[in-house]
Design a protein around this motif. Structure first.
Motif, PDB file in Angstrom:
ATOM      1  N   ASP A 178     -71.659 -10.864  -6.572  1.00  0.00           N
ATOM      2  CA  ASP A 178     -71.539 -11.627  -8.024  1.00  0.00           C
ATOM      3  C   ASP A 178     -72.905 -12.398  -8.359  1.00  0.00           C
ATOM      4  OD1 ASP A 178     -70.523 -12.968 -10.018  1.00  0.00           O
ATOM      5  OD2 ASP A 178     -68.849 -14.003  -9.125  1.00  0.00           O
ATOM      6  N   ASN A 189     -75.863  -9.400 -22.326  1.00  0.00           N
ATOM      7  CA  ASN A 189     -74.352  -9.025 -22.620  1.00  0.00           C
ATOM      8  C   ASN A 189     -73.973  -7.656 -22.206  1.00  0.00           C
ATOM      9  OD1 ASN A 189     -74.000 -11.618 -23.654  1.00  0.00           O
ATOM     10  ND2 ASN A 189     -73.976 -10.966 -25.538  1.00  0.00           N
ATOM     11  N   ASP A 190     -74.784  -6.609 -22.320  1.00  0.00           N
ATOM     12  CA  ASP A 190     -74.314  -5.180 -22.102  1.00  0.00           C
ATOM     13  C   ASP A 190     -74.572  -4.988 -20.377  1.00  0.00           C
ATOM     14  OD1 ASP A 190     -77.240  -5.132 -22.083  1.00  0.00           O
ATOM     15  OD2 ASP A 190     -77.173  -3.280 -22.664  1.00  0.00           O
ATOM     16  N   ALA A 193     -73.924  -7.964 -18.035  1.00  0.00           N
ATOM     17  CA  ALA A 193     -73.032  -9.019 -17.595  1.00  0.00           C
ATOM     18  C   ALA A 193     -71.596  -8.441 -17.438  1.00  0.00           C
ATOM     19  CB  ALA A 193     -72.955 -10.285 -18.254  1.00  0.00           C
ATOM     20  N   GLY A 194     -71.127  -7.474 -18.568  1.00  0.00           N
ATOM     21  CA  GLY A 194     -69.709  -7.146 -18.583  1.00  0.00           C
ATOM     22  C   GLY A 194     -69.569  -6.088 -17.395  1.00  0.00           C
ATOM     23  N   TRP A 195     -70.689  -5.291 -16.884  1.00  0.00           N
ATOM     24  CA  TRP A 195     -70.520  -4.421 -15.974  1.00  0.00           C
ATOM     25  C   TRP A 195     -70.250  -4.854 -14.642  1.00  0.00           C
ATOM     26  CZ3 TRP A 195     -68.272   0.006 -17.633  1.00  0.00           C
ATOM     27  CH2 TRP A 195     -68.557   0.537 -18.894  1.00  0.00           C
ATOM     28  N   ALA A 223     -67.137  -5.129 -12.907  1.00  0.00           N
ATOM     29  CA  ALA A 223     -66.045  -4.079 -13.412  1.00  0.00           C
ATOM     30  C   ALA A 223     -65.729  -3.096 -12.266  1.00  0.00           C
ATOM     31  CB  ALA A 223     -66.685  -3.361 -14.820  1.00  0.00           C
ATOM     32  N   VAL A 268     -72.383   3.307 -14.728  1.00  0.00           N
ATOM     33  CA  VAL A 268     -71.589   2.769 -15.995  1.00  0.00           C
ATOM     34  C   VAL A 268     -71.529   3.895 -17.004  1.00  0.00           C
ATOM     35  CG1 VAL A 268     -72.109   0.402 -15.493  1.00  0.00           C
ATOM     36  CG2 VAL A 268     -73.678   1.739 -16.990  1.00  0.00           C
TER      37      VAL A 268
END
Length: 161
Positions: A34, A129-130, A132-134, A137, A161
């Protein structure tokens, strides 16, 4: 053209051992690394020739410091000081970045898109942002506990991804 393959734990171990010139124990089922944790994590973006994000590798500070020191044949004390401080020196960051650059080869299989390292984000840096979201996940991913012989343990997450 097929999708980008997720490398196996064996592939990761063999690549790290070849780069570091020492044994690396690798166990699957490790925690998701993380970047939002207290010490943060090193995050690498891998893109296709069309500049599409296709894979991410996340390395915690202990593994980045220990593998970065190992590849340069630095004493393990250098990595332990970085782990204790919770941050990487410029040299360890650069060395870990070189390891991540070579890790692009893990994704480049026949028939799959060619990937290359696009960016390395240092620990505690804001992620795009593209990306951080992954990173946390539930996508095809490999979460590994690694132990670099003579240097110590750390964690690594590999995502497609």
């Amino acid at each position: 053209m097929s999708a980008t393959p997720l490398p196996s734990a064996l592939d990761v171990r063999e690549l790290l051992e070849g780069l570091l010139g020492r044994e690396v124990a690798v166990a699957t089922g490790g925690p998701m690394v993380d970047p939002g944790s207290t010490d943060g994590a090193l995050v690498a973006e891998f893109v296709s020739d069309q500049m599409q994000l296709a894979a991410i590798v996340v390395m915690d500070v202990p593994l980045a410091a220990r593998s970065g020191a190992s590849i340069a044949l630095m004493p393990s004390l250098a990595s332990e000081n970085a782990v204790g401080a919770g941050e990487l020196t410029d040299v360890l960051l650069e060395n870990a970045g070189e390891i991540l650059n070579v890790m692009a080869s893990l994704f480049n299989a026949e028939g799959a898109p060619h990937l290359r390292l696009s960016a390395v984000h240092p620990p505690k840096a804001a992620l795009p942002n593209d990306v951080a979201g992954w990173v946390l996940a539930y996508v095809p991913r490999l979460d590994l506990e690694c132990d670099v012989s003579g240097y110590g343990p750390g964690n690594l997450s590999v995502l497609v991804v």
